[in-house]
Design an enzyme around this catalytic site. Structure first.
Site, PDB file in Angstrom:
ATOM      1  N   PHE A  39       0.645  -1.263  -0.098  1.00  0.00           N
ATOM      2  CA  PHE A  39       0.104  -0.063   0.158  1.00  0.00           C
ATOM      3  C   PHE A  39       0.860   1.157  -0.064  1.00  0.00           C
ATOM      4  O   PHE A  39       0.436   2.229  -0.627  1.00  0.00           O
ATOM      5  CB  PHE A  39      -0.933  -0.042   1.325  1.00  0.00           C
ATOM      6  CG  PHE A  39      -1.843  -1.058   1.383  1.00  0.00           C
ATOM      7  CD1 PHE A  39      -2.316  -1.584   0.106  1.00  0.00           C
ATOM      8  CD2 PHE A  39      -2.208  -1.382   2.834  1.00  0.00           C
ATOM      9  CE1 PHE A  39      -3.498  -2.571   0.499  1.00  0.00           C
ATOM     10  CE2 PHE A  39      -3.372  -2.172   2.872  1.00  0.00           C
ATOM     11  CZ  PHE A  39      -3.836  -2.971   1.763  1.00  0.00           C
ATOM     12  N   GLN A 107      -0.616 -10.269   9.325  1.00  0.00           N
ATOM     13  CA  GLN A 107      -0.906  -8.990   9.261  1.00  0.00           C
ATOM     14  C   GLN A 107      -1.619  -8.269   8.100  1.00  0.00           C
ATOM     15  O   GLN A 107      -2.141  -7.173   8.137  1.00  0.00           O
ATOM     16  CB  GLN A 107       0.159  -7.863   9.377  1.00  0.00           C
ATOM     17  CG  GLN A 107       1.137  -8.263  10.640  1.00  0.00           C
ATOM     18  CD  GLN A 107       2.614  -7.903  10.373  1.00  0.00           C
ATOM     19  OE1 GLN A 107       3.610  -8.245  10.000  1.00  0.00           O
ATOM     20  NE2 GLN A 107       2.505  -6.416  10.736  1.00  0.00           N
ATOM     21  N   HIS A 125      -5.016  -7.635  12.102  1.00  0.00           N
ATOM     22  CA  HIS A 125      -5.549  -6.204  11.548  1.00  0.00           C
ATOM     23  C   HIS A 125      -6.910  -6.480  10.993  1.00  0.00           C
ATOM     24  O   HIS A 125      -7.515  -5.655  10.346  1.00  0.00           O
ATOM     25  CB  HIS A 125      -4.718  -5.670  10.647  1.00  0.00           C
ATOM     26  CG  HIS A 125      -3.227  -5.425  11.092  1.00  0.00           C
ATOM     27  ND1 HIS A 125      -2.083  -4.943  10.212  1.00  0.00           N
ATOM     28  CD2 HIS A 125      -2.864  -5.449  12.626  1.00  0.00           C
ATOM     29  CE1 HIS A 125      -1.242  -4.724  11.198  1.00  0.00           C
ATOM     30  NE2 HIS A 125      -1.350  -4.907  12.603  1.00  0.00           N
ATOM     31  N   ASN A 217      12.963 -13.088   5.320  1.00  0.00           N
ATOM     32  CA  ASN A 217      12.388 -11.602   4.950  1.00  0.00           C
ATOM     33  C   ASN A 217      13.509 -11.074   3.963  1.00  0.00           C
ATOM     34  O   ASN A 217      14.565 -11.343   4.163  1.00  0.00           O
ATOM     35  CB  ASN A 217      12.283 -10.643   6.041  1.00  0.00           C
ATOM     36  CG  ASN A 217      11.532  -9.394   5.492  1.00  0.00           C
ATOM     37  OD1 ASN A 217      10.351  -9.472   4.955  1.00  0.00           O
ATOM     38  ND2 ASN A 217      12.149  -8.337   5.842  1.00  0.00           N
TER      39      ASN A 217
END
Ligand SMILES: [Zn+2]
Length: 252
Positions: A39, A107, A125, A217
């Protein structure tokens, strides 16, 4: 000096084989691999369409005027609709099906874990998988919502109450955090995937882990090194492609 434990795909496969309560904690990196722009990244909806997250996800602003939120939602669900879960999403769903993995804590709000077949998904969330009428509390599924946002500017319940997706807004409590904490505490191997662990409350969860922690990651991760923690800076699908090739379930 205390550092991370060393690890690789073979070690990860072996640990999964020896575990019965694997839990995954996933962040934006799992979804960007599916083609969903972050986003906040340069190609994200917040930037390209100039949505202001502080307004879009503010519960008071939503009650006053839900149009900006539903404009975002129409765009967001339009992008998510075309996405397929990645190898990593499917690998986690497969581990759950084999009785190895007890939960995915995410998340992300895009429901790609459910789309991949994961059943016990704790979306800290919230997400778009379900929505509720703010007046009569009737529940609506994602399919209903995706259709309603195309047909109406703002979806309403048959009782004429405003419908709100079960995404957690600013100003709302993170209801599922207790459930997330409990599954992480009971885990014997926690996989932290595609999260920089810089967002609370998710960043608190690895400290509660009942066993070893593996972080996969690309880029920096806000998790201090400890002897039972290992870190792999790698592409998730490449790493788990290798792990799934090496992982041989035990016969029972
Ligand atoms: Zn209603």
């Amino acid at each position: 000096m205390v550092g991370y434990q060393t690890t690789d795909a073979a070690d990860c496969a072996e640990r999964i084989r020896a575990s019965n309560r694997v839990v995954a904690l996933t962040g934006a990196g799992v979804s960007t691999a599916a083609g969903l722009p972050d986003f906040r990244g340069p190609n994200g909806l917040y930037v390209t369409r100039r949505y202001d997250p502080e307004t879009v996800f503010d519960i008071d602003a939503f009650r006053r005027n839900p149009v900006p939120f539903y404009d975002f939602t129409r765009d967001f669900l339009g992008s998510v609709h075309t996405l397929q879960p990645t190898l990593t999403h499917r690998f986690l769903a497969d581990l759950e099906g084999r009785g190895k993995l007890t939960a995915v804590v995410t998340q992300n709000i895009d429901s790609l874990h459910q789309k991949a077949g994961s059943r016990n998904v704790v979306a800290i969330h919230g997400d778009y998988w379900t929505s509720h009428c703010l007046y009569c509390h009737a529940e609506f599924n994602l399919e209903y919502l995706a259709r309603a946002v195309v047909e109406e500017e703002v979806p309403h319940c048959p009782c004429s109450g405003l419908i709100k997706p079960d995404v957690v807004f600013f100003g709302e409590p993170v209801c599922s955090f207790d459930r997330a904490s409990a599954v992480v505490a009971e885990s014997d191997y926690l996989l932290v995937l595609g999260s920089s662990l810089n967002v609370y409350p998710a960043a608190l969860l690895p400290d509660l882990a009942g066993g070893d922690v593996l972080v996969v990651n690309q880029g920096e991760v806000g998790l201090p090194p400890l002897p039972h923690r290992s870190l792999v800076d790698a592409d998730l699908d490449e790493f788990f492609g290798e792990v799934s090739g090496l992982y041989k379930p035990t016969c029972s």
